[in-house]
Design a protein around this motif. Structure first.
Motif, PDB file in Angstrom:
ATOM      1  N   ALA A 179      69.777  70.877  50.037  1.00  0.00           N
ATOM      2  CA  ALA A 179      69.689  70.782  48.567  1.00  0.00           C
ATOM      3  C   ALA A 179      68.407  71.404  48.014  1.00  0.00           C
ATOM      4  N   TRP A 180      67.362  71.520  48.856  1.00  0.00           N
ATOM      5  CA  TRP A 180      66.108  72.101  48.341  1.00  0.00           C
ATOM      6  C   TRP A 180      66.325  73.528  47.838  1.00  0.00           C
ATOM      7  N   ILE A 181      67.300  74.246  48.404  1.00  0.00           N
ATOM      8  CA  ILE A 181      67.521  75.641  47.986  1.00  0.00           C
ATOM      9  C   ILE A 181      67.811  75.691  46.493  1.00  0.00           C
ATOM     10  N   LYS A 182      68.681  74.778  46.018  1.00  0.00           N
ATOM     11  CA  LYS A 182      69.005  74.798  44.594  1.00  0.00           C
ATOM     12  C   LYS A 182      67.980  74.026  43.755  1.00  0.00           C
ATOM     13  N   GLU A 183      67.570  72.843  44.222  1.00  0.00           N
ATOM     14  CA  GLU A 183      66.644  72.052  43.399  1.00  0.00           C
ATOM     15  C   GLU A 183      65.261  72.700  43.336  1.00  0.00           C
ATOM     16  N   GLY A 184      64.848  73.311  44.459  1.00  0.00           N
ATOM     17  CA  GLY A 184      63.545  73.984  44.467  1.00  0.00           C
ATOM     18  C   GLY A 184      63.541  75.161  43.510  1.00  0.00           C
TER      19      GLY A 184
ATOM     20  N   LEU B 178      70.037  74.994  33.552  1.00  0.00           N
ATOM     21  CA  LEU B 178      70.630  76.326  33.394  1.00  0.00           C
ATOM     22  C   LEU B 178      70.469  77.145  34.683  1.00  0.00           C
ATOM     23  N   ALA B 179      69.286  77.055  35.312  1.00  0.00           N
ATOM     24  CA  ALA B 179      69.045  77.811  36.553  1.00  0.00           C
ATOM     25  C   ALA B 179      70.062  77.419  37.623  1.00  0.00           C
ATOM     26  N   HIS B 180      70.492  76.152  37.583  1.00  0.00           N
ATOM     27  CA  HIS B 180      71.499  75.691  38.553  1.00  0.00           C
ATOM     28  C   HIS B 180      72.833  76.430  38.405  1.00  0.00           C
ATOM     29  N   GLN B 181      73.102  77.004  37.241  1.00  0.00           N
ATOM     30  CA  GLN B 181      74.382  77.699  37.089  1.00  0.00           C
ATOM     31  C   GLN B 181      74.453  78.856  38.086  1.00  0.00           C
ATOM     32  N   TRP B 182      73.281  79.359  38.516  1.00  0.00           N
ATOM     33  CA  TRP B 182      73.232  80.343  39.600  1.00  0.00           C
ATOM     34  C   TRP B 182      72.997  79.624  40.932  1.00  0.00           C
ATOM     35  N   PHE B 183      71.857  78.906  40.991  1.00  0.00           N
ATOM     36  CA  PHE B 183      71.461  78.228  42.228  1.00  0.00           C
ATOM     37  C   PHE B 183      72.069  76.833  42.271  1.00  0.00           C
ATOM     38  N   GLY B 184      73.239  76.709  42.887  1.00  0.00           N
ATOM     39  CA  GLY B 184      73.911  75.412  42.938  1.00  0.00           C
ATOM     40  C   GLY B 184      75.364  75.534  42.547  1.00  0.00           C
ATOM     41  N   ASP B 185      75.634  76.312  41.476  1.00  0.00           N
ATOM     42  CA  ASP B 185      77.005  76.403  40.969  1.00  0.00           C
ATOM     43  C   ASP B 185      77.687  77.718  41.366  1.00  0.00           C
ATOM     44  N   LEU B 186      76.944  78.828  41.258  1.00  0.00           N
ATOM     45  CA  LEU B 186      77.479  80.134  41.670  1.00  0.00           C
ATOM     46  C   LEU B 186      77.310  80.268  43.194  1.00  0.00           C
ATOM     47  N   VAL B 187      76.108  79.897  43.673  1.00  0.00           N
ATOM     48  CA  VAL B 187      75.824  79.837  45.107  1.00  0.00           C
ATOM     49  C   VAL B 187      75.691  78.354  45.425  1.00  0.00           C
ATOM     50  N   VAL B 188      76.605  77.829  46.226  1.00  0.00           N
ATOM     51  CA  VAL B 188      76.707  76.374  46.433  1.00  0.00           C
ATOM     52  C   VAL B 188      76.150  75.996  47.806  1.00  0.00           C
TER      53      VAL B 188
ATOM     54  N   TYR C 224      67.287  63.331  47.191  1.00  0.00           N
ATOM     55  CA  TYR C 224      66.898  63.897  45.890  1.00  0.00           C
ATOM     56  C   TYR C 224      65.547  63.342  45.465  1.00  0.00           C
ATOM     57  N   ASP C 225      64.505  63.857  46.109  1.00  0.00           N
ATOM     58  CA  ASP C 225      63.164  63.318  45.906  1.00  0.00           C
ATOM     59  C   ASP C 225      62.210  64.465  45.596  1.00  0.00           C
ATOM     60  N   ARG C 226      60.920  64.175  45.602  1.00  0.00           N
ATOM     61  CA  ARG C 226      59.951  65.225  45.234  1.00  0.00           C
ATOM     62  C   ARG C 226      59.779  66.266  46.327  1.00  0.00           C
ATOM     63  N   HIS C 227      60.273  65.959  47.525  1.00  0.00           N
ATOM     64  CA  HIS C 227      60.201  66.963  48.590  1.00  0.00           C
ATOM     65  C   HIS C 227      61.138  68.135  48.298  1.00  0.00           C
ATOM     66  N   ILE C 228      62.293  67.872  47.664  1.00  0.00           N
ATOM     67  CA  ILE C 228      63.188  69.027  47.431  1.00  0.00           C
ATOM     68  C   ILE C 228      62.973  69.660  46.057  1.00  0.00           C
ATOM     69  N   TYR C 229      62.526  68.891  45.070  1.00  0.00           N
ATOM     70  CA  TYR C 229      62.288  69.479  43.745  1.00  0.00           C
ATOM     71  C   TYR C 229      60.921  70.166  43.733  1.00  0.00           C
ATOM     72  N   GLU C 230      59.870  69.344  43.706  1.00  0.00           N
ATOM     73  CA  GLU C 230      58.528  69.908  43.508  1.00  0.00           C
ATOM     74  C   GLU C 230      58.028  70.700  44.716  1.00  0.00           C
ATOM     75  N   LYS C 231      58.212  70.138  45.923  1.00  0.00           N
ATOM     76  CA  LYS C 231      57.755  70.906  47.093  1.00  0.00           C
ATOM     77  C   LYS C 231      58.609  72.171  47.230  1.00  0.00           C
ATOM     78  N   GLY C 232      59.912  72.034  46.933  1.00  0.00           N
ATOM     79  CA  GLY C 232      60.797  73.192  46.975  1.00  0.00           C
ATOM     80  C   GLY C 232      60.305  74.309  46.066  1.00  0.00           C
ATOM     81  N   SER C 233      59.866  73.930  44.870  1.00  0.00           N
ATOM     82  CA  SER C 233      59.337  74.910  43.915  1.00  0.00           C
ATOM     83  C   SER C 233      58.107  75.607  44.496  1.00  0.00           C
ATOM     84  N   CYS C 234      57.218  74.812  45.111  1.00  0.00           N
ATOM     85  CA  CYS C 234      55.995  75.385  45.689  1.00  0.00           C
ATOM     86  C   CYS C 234      56.329  76.337  46.838  1.00  0.00           C
ATOM     87  N   VAL C 235      57.375  76.018  47.606  1.00  0.00           N
ATOM     88  CA  VAL C 235      57.773  76.906  48.712  1.00  0.00           C
ATOM     89  C   VAL C 235      58.285  78.238  48.155  1.00  0.00           C
ATOM     90  N   TYR C 236      59.100  78.185  47.095  1.00  0.00           N
ATOM     91  CA  TYR C 236      59.551  79.444  46.488  1.00  0.00           C
ATOM     92  C   TYR C 236      58.351  80.255  46.011  1.00  0.00           C
TER      93      TYR C 236
END
Length: 870
Positions: free
Chosen positions: A329-334, A312-322, A388-400
């Protein structure tokens, strides 16, 4: 070795770039794609379809006489531009259209391509029953990310092009078709129905989707917009249980992001055999049907809730802002991953959110230490999906989260809202996030991005403490162990301002365990050298020390504090991550006093996440008293904690631990996962120290009964039993049972678990049985389903024979999937390592384990005697 494009001084970390990696850039744009219209007719039994794709293009320059589109394995029948036939070349990957009239700025072109597709290999998937799986539903669904839309329609297939889209599709009754945007028309056509969907907001090709099936539709709403759940008929209750919080999540994210949900509806479609957990197609998320929870699964499974809020969060981060290019990709996946943390905070508590974040950080750290280290933003790869690995999902989350900690809550949300507001319906790169932060807050966070985003790695801190009672000085020595000694100006060093807190416990007669009764005196220091000592004048000696108060930085920490300080921190630090670090340090110290402190906390800590970690730490201590402390944890009301306790018992391979786990398995547990873990653990314990055959037979019989009687939700429990069987590495009976469960017709999740288990059991089998396993895996490697190929690669990677390398090589060469190719190549290097030094090491390890066991009994007796003599 091919020279990489970057400095590969990866300080002992494997590089991310594999041979053949190269820089990737978006192609030059001939113009702006304004609209894409697909008009398709499906022939599901033949796994084929035909139709047309029309693309409206507004040229950017004069004089372009050739257009190149992505189109893989499509049968291109004709190409027209403005209703005039054009010459074209097609090589199976790219469609090159020779324009009879060169482009003029401002003069739109309407490109119409008639085409058909038979048995597509990816992009669009036909699911139907067969002789092995007669109950499979009939479904068709698409999956575009990263660059798979080109497998189902011709397009300019990269995320930098945004356009509106429309899909009209003819399907047989009673199937329904769901797509992006809103349904503008349905027409009956004999035994068929034509669905016409229109998406009026611009989006990239990878988010165009189609899902067809005989679904039950459950309707909900948010602010008058339709929120719908589509699942197989008969699973309506599971759908509400699994997705029912969606409207509240839409409300929550609309507020946080400062931008109301932007699309006309939100549909979630659960499909069979999905190759991901979920995919955030614009306004129409596809989810795996394995995320649907029954009542029992919902006890201790929040993965579904996290998945729902992530997509659902992707509907903003990824779909509204592409994102403009995959490298960002870390911007949206993070952010989608960080939204899981935010939702946990909203729905459960700040403490649970902190624990969730720690688990995310660990998943990234494990990839960084065992797989490869890379910058989060890189455009050098073989295929974009590798990113599409843990560097952009999990590390991305930690950076945010670090950005939020730097700015504080108010400014953080201001920055995020500015980012969304300024870039809605546009494409972005990492620099746009930095710009939004600066515009909204005046803060320049490039220093943080330089350290965590544009290069790989994170700080590994070792923190030591001592107290000088004469001078009333606390001394803290911080070492950044990720940098080599003597390299003070090393680029591996981090330069961060870190708060250090000194904790004082408020005395209160009722203070059993109440972390809220402590107060911190906090100082902020700049840590930027390999080793630094800091001195703090304090009025009184602190009871405990809290390094990085709030634990906001992504890091690893080893605490070297005296025992009393660690015990006080475990009991009184209000931050759950700090309590977990204290528990880890106590377990390293070992001994009776540490064991007692950990056992008491396992009983009393207010947060289940901390209790989960305490169970793990107790198992590290080789004292019989650790076992006594652990077993009490089986009575914990929280299923996550019980699961962790059972897991921990696998470390303590004694007749007592066997008895406890067997009892639990025979009695059962409300949680599927606790039973699954018990099934796995019983194998680990029984195979470790039961030399006698009768015990092995009993354990095998017990696991066999689990396989026969415990079929249930997603095969969780039976998959646990399969892994338990694989622990009997020398048993032919266990292997025979496993081979039975690799047959077609066995439920998918169970079959996949069994395929992986073949690798585990292979290392102790006779040469004849090893050949049987290799034959089976060779045959399985020919199956085309993505998840089967991944399971085969995982199995082969655990083996210790050069023959496994051969099968992995052919899998890597033949697979159509970039991720499978990458996994297979990584597994090859694991096998080569296994063949090397493993055998001698394993023998040593087994001898050492036996000694440790005997030593533990002696030490436990000694500690008891000492305790009595005191």
């Amino acid at each position: 070795m091919s020279k990489s494009y970057f400095d590969t001084d990866n300080n002992g970390h494997k590089p991310f770039e594999l041979p053949g990696a190269r820089p990737h850039y978006n192609p030059d744009r001939p113009g702006q794609v304004e609209h894409i219209f697909l008009d398709l007719s499906l022939d599901i039994p033949k796994q084929s379809y035909q139709g047309s794709c029309s693309i409206r293009l507004l040229p950017i320059r004069n004089g372009i006489d050739r257009l190149t589109l992505d189109a893989v394995n499509l049968n291109i029948e004709s190409v027209q531009v403005d209703e005039v036939s054009q010459n074209f070349d097609y090589d199976g990957e790219q469609l090159s259209i020779q324009l009879s009239e060169a482009t003029q700025i401002g003069k739109r072109l309407l490109i119409a391509i008639a085409y058909s597709v038979a048995k597509p290999q990816r992009g669009i998937y036909f699911i139907q029953p067969d002789k092995h799986y007669p109950n499979k539903p009939t479904q068709v669904w698409t999956q575009g990310e990263d660059e798979d839309s080109r497998f189902w329609f011709p397009c300019f297939d990269y995320p930098g092009q945004l356009s509106t889209s429309e899909i009209r599709v003819r399907v047989p009754n009673p199937l329904v078709a769901i797509s992006n945007g809103e349904l503008i028309d349905t027409t009956e056509d004999g035994d068929y129905k034509i669905y016409h969907w229109s998406q009026q907001q611009v989006h990239p090709t990878y988010l165009m989707t189609l899902a067809v099936g005989d679904f039950a539709e459950i309707r909900d709403e948010w602010n008058g917009k339709a929120v719908t759940y589509y699942v197989e008929k008969g699973r309506e209750e599971d759908a509400k249980r699994s997705m029912g919080k969606t409207p509240r999540m839409i409300e929550f994210l609309s507020q946080k992001y400062g931008y109301p949900y932007a699309f006309p509806k939100y549909a979630q479609v659960c499909v069979d055999d999905f190759i991901f957990g979920g995919m955030e197609n614009t306004s129409t998320t596809l989810l795996t049907d394995r995320c649907l929870l029954d009542e029992r699964a919902a006890l201790d499974n929040r993965n579904t809730e996290s998945l729902v809020v992530h997509e659902l969060a992707h509907q903003w981060f990824g779909d509204l802002v592409v994102i403009k290019h995959w490298s960002h990709a870390w911007i949206k996946e993070g952010m989608a991953s960080y939204s899981e943390v935010m939702w946990t905070e909203q729905e459960y508590s700040l403490q649970e959110a902190a624990y969730y974040r720690l688990l995310e950080a660990r998943r990234y750290i494990s990839e960084d230490s065992s797989r490869y280290r890379r910058p989060m933003v890189t455009h050098v790869y073989r295929e974009a999906i590798e990113l599409y690995d843990r560097h952009i999902y999990e590390k991305g989350s930690c950076v945010y989260h670090m950005i939020r900690a730097q700015l504080g809550d108010e400014l953080f949300w201001q920055a995020i809202q500015t980012f969304i507001e300024d870039n809605a319906h546009k494409t972005v790169e990492t620099v746009d996030l930095l710009r939004a932060i600066e515009k909204a807050t005046g803060r320049n966070l490039l220093f943080l991005f330089d350290q965590y985003v544009y290069r790989g790695g994170h700080p590994d801190f070792r923190v030591a403490y001592s107290w000088d009672g004469d001078a009333n000085l606390a001394k803290i020595t911080v070492t950044q162990t990720q940098a080599a000694e003597g390299k003070n100006g090393s680029k591996d060093l981090f330069d961060l301002k870190i708060p250090i807190g000194f904790g004082y416990v408020q005395q209160d007669s009722s203070a059993k365990l109440n972390p809220s009764l402590s107060a911190l005196t906090t100082f902020t220091v700049r840590v930027n050298e390999r080793e630094q000592s800091f001195y703090f004048p304090l009025e009184n000696k602190p009871e405990f020390i809290s390094f990085d108060v709030g634990n906001n930085y992504l890091k690893t920490v080893t605490l070297e504090y005296p025992l009393p300080e660690l015990k006080a921190q475990l009991e009184f630090d209000s931050n759950p991550i700090s309590r977990i670090y204290a528990a880890e340090a106590l377990a390293k110290k070992g001994g009776l006093e540490a064991t007692k402190a950990l056992s008491a906390a396992l009983k009393n800590d207010p947060l289940w996440g901390v209790r989960v970690e305490l169970a793990k730490q107790l198992a590290q201590i080789n004292l019989d008293q650790a076992f006594d402390g652990l077993v009490l944890g089986l009575k914990d009301k929280n299923a996550y904690v019980r699961r962790s306790v059972v897991e921990a018992l696998a470390q303590i391979k004694t007749a007592e631990s066997y008895k406890v786990v067997r009892g639990l398995l025979q009695k059962g547990d409300p949680s599927y996962y606790v039973e699954a873990t018990a099934s796995r653990v019983i194998g680990a314990i029984a195979s470790a120290n039961l030399e006698e055959k009768p015990k092995e037979d009993k354990a095998l019989k017990l696991l066999k009964s689990v396989l026969e009687e415990k079929a249930g939700w997603n095969e969780v429990v039976r998959s646990g039993a399969i892994v338990g069987l694989a622990e009997f590495k020398t048993s032919e009976a266990a292997l025979n049972l496993l081979l039975e469960y690799t047959k077609l017709g066995i439920p998918q999740p169970l079959r996949l678990a069994t395929i992986r288990a073949l690798g585990k059991i292979s290392v102790g089998q006779s040469p004849v049985n090893l050949e049987r396993i290799l034959e089976k895996l060779t045959e399985l490697a020919k199956e085309t389903f993505f998840l089967t190929q991944v399971a085969v690669a995982a199995a082969l990677g655990q083996m210790e024979t050069p023959k496994a390398v051969r099968i992995l090589r052919s899998l890597a060469e033949q697979t159509a999937d970039g991720r499978v190719r990458r996994y297979a190549e990584e597994e090859i290097s694991k096998v080569q390592k296994n063949i090397g030094s493993e055998k001698t090491l394993r023998q040593l390890r087994e001898d050492f384990d036996q000694l440790k066991q005997q030593n533990q009994e002696l030490r436990s007796r000694l500690e008891n005697l000492e305790a009595k003599s005191k």
